[in-house]
Design a protein around this motif. Structure first.
Motif, PDB file in Angstrom:
ATOM      1  N   GLU A   1     -28.365 -12.854  52.789  1.00 27.69           N
ATOM      2  CA  GLU A   1     -27.642 -13.725  53.716  1.00 27.69           C
ATOM      3  C   GLU A   1     -26.372 -13.011  54.163  1.00 27.69           C
ATOM      4  OE1 GLU A   1     -25.918 -18.287  53.883  1.00 27.69           O
ATOM      5  OE2 GLU A   1     -26.009 -17.221  51.975  1.00 27.69           O
ATOM      6  N   VAL A   2     -26.072 -13.074  55.467  1.00 28.19           N
ATOM      7  CA  VAL A   2     -24.833 -12.548  56.026  1.00 28.19           C
ATOM      8  C   VAL A   2     -23.826 -13.699  56.086  1.00 28.19           C
ATOM      9  CG1 VAL A   2     -23.728 -11.455  58.013  1.00 28.19           C
ATOM     10  CG2 VAL A   2     -26.047 -10.797  57.365  1.00 28.19           C
ATOM     11  N   VAL A   3     -22.643 -13.518  55.468  1.00 34.45           N
ATOM     12  CA  VAL A   3     -21.613 -14.554  55.406  1.00 34.45           C
ATOM     13  C   VAL A   3     -20.287 -13.953  55.873  1.00 34.45           C
ATOM     14  CG1 VAL A   3     -22.771 -15.770  53.507  1.00 34.45           C
ATOM     15  CG2 VAL A   3     -21.058 -13.985  53.016  1.00 34.45           C
ATOM     16  N   THR A   4     -19.322 -14.887  56.113  1.00 29.28           N
ATOM     17  CA  THR A   4     -17.965 -14.448  56.479  1.00 29.28           C
ATOM     18  C   THR A   4     -17.191 -14.105  55.207  1.00 29.28           C
ATOM     19  OG1 THR A   4     -17.175 -16.724  56.450  1.00 29.28           O
ATOM     20  CG2 THR A   4     -17.954 -15.869  58.567  1.00 29.28           C
ATOM     21  N   THR A   5     -16.236 -13.171  55.350  1.00 30.22           N
ATOM     22  CA  THR A   5     -15.440 -12.733  54.191  1.00 30.22           C
ATOM     23  C   THR A   5     -14.063 -13.391  54.132  1.00 30.22           C
ATOM     24  OG1 THR A   5     -14.527 -10.871  55.423  1.00 30.22           O
ATOM     25  CG2 THR A   5     -16.596 -10.504  54.236  1.00 30.22           C
ATOM     26  N   GLY A   6     -13.547 -13.855  55.263  1.00 32.21           N
ATOM     27  CA  GLY A   6     -12.197 -14.385  55.297  1.00 32.21           C
ATOM     28  C   GLY A   6     -11.128 -13.306  55.367  1.00 32.21           C
ATOM     29  N   MET A   7     -11.516 -12.022  55.302  1.00 30.39           N
ATOM     30  CA  MET A   7     -10.546 -10.942  55.373  1.00 30.39           C
ATOM     31  C   MET A   7      -9.968 -10.806  56.773  1.00 30.39           C
ATOM     32  SD  MET A   7     -12.556  -8.149  53.023  1.00 30.39           S
ATOM     33  CE  MET A   7     -11.223  -6.969  53.110  1.00 30.39           C
ATOM     34  N   GLU A   8     -10.699 -11.253  57.787  1.00 30.16           N
ATOM     35  CA  GLU A   8     -10.206 -11.274  59.167  1.00 30.16           C
ATOM     36  C   GLU A   8     -10.538 -12.635  59.762  1.00 30.16           C
ATOM     37  OE1 GLU A   8     -11.646  -8.063  61.485  1.00 30.16           O
ATOM     38  OE2 GLU A   8     -10.810  -6.482  60.195  1.00 30.16           O
TER      39      GLU A   8
ATOM     40  N   GLU B   1      -8.372 -15.112  70.874  1.00 28.77           N
ATOM     41  CA  GLU B   1      -7.634 -13.869  70.749  1.00 28.77           C
ATOM     42  C   GLU B   1      -8.513 -12.675  70.412  1.00 28.77           C
ATOM     43  OE1 GLU B   1      -4.513 -13.572  71.445  1.00 28.77           O
ATOM     44  OE2 GLU B   1      -4.090 -15.707  71.693  1.00 28.77           O
ATOM     45  N   GLY B   2      -9.649 -12.905  69.717  1.00 28.82           N
ATOM     46  CA  GLY B   2     -10.454 -11.801  69.246  1.00 28.82           C
ATOM     47  C   GLY B   2     -11.752 -11.633  70.029  1.00 28.82           C
ATOM     48  N   PRO B   3     -12.609 -10.667  69.576  1.00 33.04           N
ATOM     49  CA  PRO B   3     -13.903 -10.440  70.239  1.00 33.04           C
ATOM     50  C   PRO B   3     -14.829 -11.664  70.083  1.00 33.04           C
ATOM     51  CG  PRO B   3     -13.279  -8.592  68.839  1.00 33.04           C
ATOM     52  CD  PRO B   3     -12.368  -9.699  68.507  1.00 33.04           C
TER      53      PRO B   3
ATOM     54  N   THR C   1     -15.030  -4.371  62.134  1.00 29.76           N
ATOM     55  CA  THR C   1     -14.491  -5.596  61.541  1.00 29.76           C
ATOM     56  C   THR C   1     -14.853  -5.626  60.071  1.00 29.76           C
ATOM     57  OG1 THR C   1     -14.466  -7.991  61.659  1.00 29.76           O
ATOM     58  CG2 THR C   1     -16.562  -6.914  62.096  1.00 29.76           C
ATOM     59  N   ARG C   2     -14.065  -6.372  59.315  1.00 25.19           N
ATOM     60  CA  ARG C   2     -14.344  -6.621  57.906  1.00 25.19           C
ATOM     61  C   ARG C   2     -14.557  -8.112  57.672  1.00 25.19           C
ATOM     62  NH1 ARG C   2      -9.592  -4.289  54.458  1.00 25.19           N
ATOM     63  NH2 ARG C   2      -8.406  -5.451  56.022  1.00 25.19           N
ATOM     64  N   ALA C   3     -14.942  -8.810  58.737  1.00 24.39           N
ATOM     65  CA  ALA C   3     -15.099 -10.261  58.637  1.00 24.39           C
ATOM     66  C   ALA C   3     -16.452 -10.663  58.062  1.00 24.39           C
ATOM     67  CB  ALA C   3     -14.912 -10.903  60.019  1.00 24.39           C
TER      68      ALA C   3
ATOM     69  N   GLU D   1     -15.561 -20.202  65.404  1.00 26.80           N
ATOM     70  CA  GLU D   1     -14.289 -19.546  65.122  1.00 26.80           C
ATOM     71  C   GLU D   1     -13.558 -20.296  64.006  1.00 26.80           C
ATOM     72  OE1 GLU D   1     -11.247 -19.774  68.074  1.00 26.80           O
ATOM     73  OE2 GLU D   1     -11.953 -21.688  68.863  1.00 26.80           O
ATOM     74  N   ASN D   2     -12.662 -19.534  63.334  1.00 30.18           N
ATOM     75  CA  ASN D   2     -11.863 -20.068  62.235  1.00 30.18           C
ATOM     76  C   ASN D   2     -12.720 -20.539  61.076  1.00 30.18           C
ATOM     77  OD1 ASN D   2      -9.498 -19.634  63.783  1.00 30.18           O
ATOM     78  ND2 ASN D   2      -9.698 -21.662  64.738  1.00 30.18           N
ATOM     79  N   SER D   3     -13.938 -20.014  60.948  1.00 27.19           N
ATOM     80  CA  SER D   3     -14.803 -20.412  59.834  1.00 27.19           C
ATOM     81  C   SER D   3     -14.197 -19.923  58.528  1.00 27.19           C
ATOM     82  CB  SER D   3     -16.197 -19.813  60.012  1.00 27.19           C
ATOM     83  OG  SER D   3     -16.822 -20.341  61.151  1.00 27.19           O
ATOM     84  N   PRO D   4     -14.319 -20.740  57.481  1.00 21.92           N
ATOM     85  CA  PRO D   4     -13.753 -20.331  56.195  1.00 21.92           C
ATOM     86  C   PRO D   4     -14.608 -19.233  55.553  1.00 21.92           C
ATOM     87  CG  PRO D   4     -14.878 -22.409  55.983  1.00 21.92           C
ATOM     88  CD  PRO D   4     -14.915 -22.106  57.440  1.00 21.92           C
ATOM     89  N   PRO D   5     -14.126 -18.574  54.477  1.00 19.41           N
ATOM     90  CA  PRO D   5     -14.928 -17.550  53.786  1.00 19.41           C
ATOM     91  C   PRO D   5     -16.221 -18.137  53.239  1.00 19.41           C
ATOM     92  CG  PRO D   5     -12.616 -17.394  53.150  1.00 19.41           C
ATOM     93  CD  PRO D   5     -12.743 -18.650  53.941  1.00 19.41           C
ATOM     94  N   GLU D   6     -17.253 -17.280  53.145  1.00 19.65           N
ATOM     95  CA  GLU D   6     -18.586 -17.618  52.628  1.00 19.65           C
ATOM     96  C   GLU D   6     -19.356 -18.541  53.561  1.00 19.65           C
ATOM     97  OE1 GLU D   6     -19.862 -16.074  50.110  1.00 19.65           O
ATOM     98  OE2 GLU D   6     -17.976 -15.014  49.690  1.00 19.65           O
ATOM     99  N   THR D   7     -18.933 -18.599  54.811  1.00 17.85           N
ATOM    100  CA  THR D   7     -19.714 -19.364  55.800  1.00 17.85           C
ATOM    101  C   THR D   7     -20.971 -18.569  56.156  1.00 17.85           C
ATOM    102  OG1 THR D   7     -17.723 -20.400  56.683  1.00 17.85           O
ATOM    103  CG2 THR D   7     -19.694 -20.392  58.096  1.00 17.85           C
ATOM    104  N   SER D   8     -22.170 -19.230  56.061  1.00 19.29           N
ATOM    105  CA  SER D   8     -23.439 -18.554  56.342  1.00 19.29           C
ATOM    106  C   SER D   8     -23.562 -18.249  57.820  1.00 19.29           C
ATOM    107  CB  SER D   8     -24.615 -19.429  55.890  1.00 19.29           C
ATOM    108  OG  SER D   8     -25.823 -18.787  56.200  1.00 19.29           O
ATOM    109  N   VAL D   9     -23.941 -17.011  58.108  1.00 22.48           N
ATOM    110  CA  VAL D   9     -24.098 -16.574  59.510  1.00 22.48           C
ATOM    111  C   VAL D   9     -25.568 -16.371  59.845  1.00 22.48           C
ATOM    112  CG1 VAL D   9     -23.488 -14.783  61.176  1.00 22.48           C
ATOM    113  CG2 VAL D   9     -21.805 -15.509  59.483  1.00 22.48           C
TER     114      VAL D   9
END
Length: 885
Positions: free
Chosen positions: A83-90, A96-98, A69-71, A33-41
């Protein structure tokens, strides 16, 4: 394109059926959780189809997620690695979240081969430090009133994001220890001393830290401010109580400065408020600085200060607008007199009118009665007068004694004296009134002495009488002449001119007007020589002291301004088309008159309407009587003439006696006459083919009414009403007489009458009815039935027998031998002759003619009376042919 797709499918079958698919999917990955944008998933690859077609740009991509989600998004690593990464948009929040996201990853190549796989992403929990909420997270300002007892100050609170139930304890502490404050483990901030604002610090800076059970912590700042309170009275620092000031200080000047101090000199009590409690209008005090200023003019020489120049005030100082500490002080101002008022007078300009015969030594003016000084104390209120100055005053006026302000006459003021005329009989003196004390204010006094003239000479006109001439055609406001009067007295007074007598006409009380200032005589309206040829006027001139009169004769010059007037002014004429040339038409003559022209001055001409010049006047000039002559014959057959009604506009000009050269510049008047002429055409023969001709009457109505003959319709209307009343009364009387004297017919008489009528109808009857409609019958024709000759009007169609007694044919008795064949006798069953119908038709025609306003006429073209109409009707009927017995 279809061939390419089939080729690729065939190639895929030959290659063993290899298709496009994603490698390492489906799969499950974790992300904190709280990973910054462009974190590799998760990383995955792609195997192309057998056709080796490339992937469509933009693919693979996440087309759906559960929950939405748009994360996350898909990044390209190479053509086949992704590669699937985080966007930081959410924000990914475990608390609190799923916790789990199902991502559907879709890929497509150029030949529309696709693949769809699911990536499950699980959000993992991470330990987070405690957090301060609201303004406490950014730092907080706290306030403690001085003198407050030690104890509770503020409760600091934080929360742990990991502990959603708030069951895990948090620990609080002060990072910078202070002897004046302490912090309990549960976050309570306590004071340990009693604060004094004037003796110690006014604020303190504290840092508070909070930690969770795993040692993660957060800190914030607290600013503790000590609030000062007002507990000391102000104290005056200047000891002056008496002030002396001069009068006439300008408003706003500071005359005293009151100062004070407040032991509570910090915080919001660091300023003092000053005020004046004594009611006054001379001074005001700056409530912040204590500076006393002049509020308005301080005049030692006016009002209550003239008697008592001392002003006492009470000054109040306090440390807040209301409810604070205050102090009071008494001060006194003494106002000193200065020489601030110059010597003045109630008026500085004097205009004196002195008769030209005033004696020498006459007192003209005493300035002491008008001048004064308003200063309250000597020598500020003393003044004197300087020596007079001015042109011409030395030999005529003097101040006696010097400096006294008394002006006397010492010279001659004769108005007609040349030296006095050169000065305009107006003299100016300038005298100064000045103070005897510094700064020696001065004021100028202007004295104007005017010589009053006397009336010594009478008014005299420049001529004993005047004679003017003016044309009767001159319009109003025309200048007739000018009279002028002189006065040897100086100065020349205003002279007013007026008409005292004469100048009246029959229509106007005065046809002349004179300019009261210039004496110019003008016309008010046109003068008429024929009415009054000469006017005798009496002109009066006055200057409010004297008056004089003169006789003015105005001769009216006769001009040709009257138009010729002819009788008749308008006329209607009817002439036959074959009238001989040179004939005086209906003996018509014009008789003309002119009030200002000779009878031989008339000249006649025909303007519009004289087409083909058929008409002229003889004589056409040199006489006031002329006749209308037919100049040329009418020619309708060849088409030269086309109109039958002429409307002539005749011009009568009174310039016959003038030569051609004089006629161009002379005044000529022209009168007009209107003539209406109707040409009557030749009669024409109308042959009818019907055995029983009917006569059709055409009635033409033409309005030839002239406004000048207004009495004609009035007389006709009045006469018609009288005749109608008489006719109605006669009909009533006739009906009563018939009712009394005529017995009713019996049935036997009726049968006998019917039998006689049947016997008489054995032969055909012919009845011709005629009616005279117009006095002009310009044609003749033979009736095709009777053979009789009748006259007719070619314009209206009216007819009459030429000789109703001799020209009517007689029916001869039929004989067996050589007789002309008779008309067949009607047999039984055939229609009887319509003699009765003819009589009814003739009566109907007669009624229509009477309704048209024309009425039947007798042989002499005069309208017939009812008796004449009956006899004419009898004479106009043809004799009946009786059957043989």
């Amino acid at each position: 394109m279809q061939e390419v797709v089939l080729f690729l499918l065939l190639l895929g079958v030959l290659s063993g059926g290899q298709a496009l698919h994603l490698i390492h999917l489906p799969a499950m990955s974790k992300v904190a959780e709280n990973s910054p944008p462009e974190t590799s998933v998760h990383m995955f690859a792609m195997k192309l189809s057998a056709s080796l077609s490339p992937v469509v740009p933009g693919f693979p991509l996440i087309i759906n997620s559960s929950p939405l989600t748009r994360a996350f998004r898909v990044n390209w690593l190479s053509d086949t690695d992704f590669e699937v990464v985080t966007t930081g948009m959410e924000q990914l929040d475990f608390e609190e979240g799923p916790h789990i996201f199902d991502l559907q990853i879709y890929v497509k190549d150029d030949v529309a081969v696709t693949d769809l796989q699911v990536l499950t992403v699980q959000v993992t929990d991470v330990n987070e430090p405690p957090e301060f909420q609201g303004n406490l997270a950014k730092g907080l300002d706290l306030y403690i009133v001085e003198g407050t007892k030690p104890g509770f100050v503020y409760q600091v609170e934080a929360f742990d994001p990991e502990d959603t139930s708030q069951n895990l304890p948090l620990s609080y502490l002060l990072i910078s220890p202070s002897k004046n404050f302490r912090m309990s483990a549960n976050g309570t901030l306590l004071s340990t001393t009693e604060f004094d604002f004037e003796a110690g610090h006014s604020s303190y800076h504290l840092i508070v830290e909070v930690r969770d059970s795993q040692g993660l912590g957060a800190s914030t700042e607290l600013h503790v401010n000590i609030v000062n309170i007002n507990d000391e009275i102000p104290r005056f620092t200047n000891l002056t109580h008496m002030y002396t000031i001069p009068e006439e200080l300008s408003p706003g000047i500071i005359v005293a400065h009151i100062t004070a101090e407040d032991p509570d000199d910090r915080g919001f009590t660091s300023f003092l408020l000053y005020s004046i409690t004594t009611v006054n209008s001379y001074f005001m005090i700056n409530q912040l600085t204590g500076a006393i200023q002049v509020a308005r003019r301080i005049d030692r020489d006016a009002g209550e200060l003239r008697q008592n120049p001392i002003i006492s005030l009470e000054v109040l100082v306090k440390d807040r607008p209301s409810g604070g500490q205050e102090n009071r002080k008494q001060i006194t101002f003494t106002v000193e007199d200065i020489n601030d008022n110059p010597s003045t007078c109630t008026k500085f300009i004097f205009s004196i009118m002195v008769p030209e015969r005033a004696a020498r030594g006459t007192s003209l003016l005493d300035l002491n009665k008008f001048c004064f000084d308003d200063d309250s104390e000597a020598p500020n209120n003393r003044f004197n007068f300087t020596t007079p100055s001015g042109v011409g005053r030395g030999s005529r006026f003097l101040q006696d004694p010097a400096g006294s302000g008394k002006i006397v006459l010492i010279g001659d003021l004769d108005y007609e004296n040349p030296s006095n005329l050169a000065a305009g009989n107006k003299y100016t003196m300038i005298i100064q009134v000045q103070d005897v004390a510094a700064p020696y204010y001065k004021n100028n006094i202007y004295i104007y002495i005017l010589t009053s003239p006397e009336n010594e000479f009478p008014l005299v006109f420049d001529s004993p009488s005047y004679a003017f001439a003016v044309s009767e055609l001159s319009p109003p406001r025309t200048q007739v002449g000018r009279v002028q009067v002189t006065d040897k007295d100086f100065p020349q007074s205003c002279i007013t001119y007026s008409i005292s007598a004469g100048g009246a006409s029959q229509q106007y009380p005065n046809i002349f007007w004179i300019n009261p200032q210039t004496g110019e005589l003008q016309l008010v309206t046109k003068a008429d020589y024929e009415t009054i040829p000469v006017y005798i006027l009496r002109i009066q001139a006055t200057n409010n002291e004297d008056s004089s009169s003169v006789t003015v004769t105005v001769n009216i010059i006769e001009e040709n301004d009257e138009k010729p007037i002819c009788t008749p002014n308008s006329y209607f004429l009817a002439i036959p088309v074959d009238l001989k040339v040179g004939t005086n038409i209906h003996n018509f003559k014009l008789t003309c008159t002119d009030l200002d022209s000779s009878p031989r001055s008339f000249r006649y001409s025909i303007g519009a309407g004289n087409i083909n010049s058929h008409f002229t006047f003889s004589p056409n000039a040199g006489s006031n009587v002329t006749s209308l002559i037919l100049a040329t014959r009418f020619d309708y057959a060849s088409g030269l003439d086309k109109i039958w009604n002429y409307k002539l506009l005749v011009y009568i000009t009174n310039d016959n006696l003038l030569s051609g050269r004089k006629r161009a510049g002379a005044l000529v008047e022209t009168g007009t006459v209107t003539l209406s002429i109707s040409v009557i055409p030749h009669p024409t023969t109308i042959i009818t083919t019907t055995p029983k001709p009917r006569i059709t009457y055409q009635i033409l109505r033409k309005n030839v009414y002239s406004p000048s003959a207004w009495y004609v319709p009035f007389v006709i209307t009045l006469g018609s009403m009288l005749l109608l009343g008489l006719l109605v009364s006669m009909i009533v009387l006739l009906a009563k007489a018939i009712h009394r004297h005529c017995p009713c017919k019996t049935e036997k008489h009726k049968k006998t009458l019917v039998k006689k009528v049947e016997m008489k109808n054995t032969k055909r009857e012919v009845m011709v009815e005629t009616m005279q409609m117009n006095t002009v019958f310009d044609g003749e024709a033979t009736d095709p039935v009777t053979g009789a000759i009748y006259e007719f009007n070619s314009k209206t169609g009216a007819r009459k027998w030429k000789d109703s007694l001799t020209q009517m044919p007689k029916w001869k008795e039929s004989s067996p031998q050589g007789a002309a064949p008779r008309r067949p006798v009607p047999q039984e069953g055939t229609r009887t002759p319509r003699s009765t119908d003819k009589e009814r038709d003739g009566l109907s025609i007669k009624v229509q003619a009477e309704d048209a306003g024309l009425g039947p006429r007798s042989q002499d073209s005069m309208p017939s009376t009812p008796k004449n109409r009956n006899s004419a009707f009898t004479r106009g009927a043809s004799p009946k042919r009786h059957p043989e017995k």
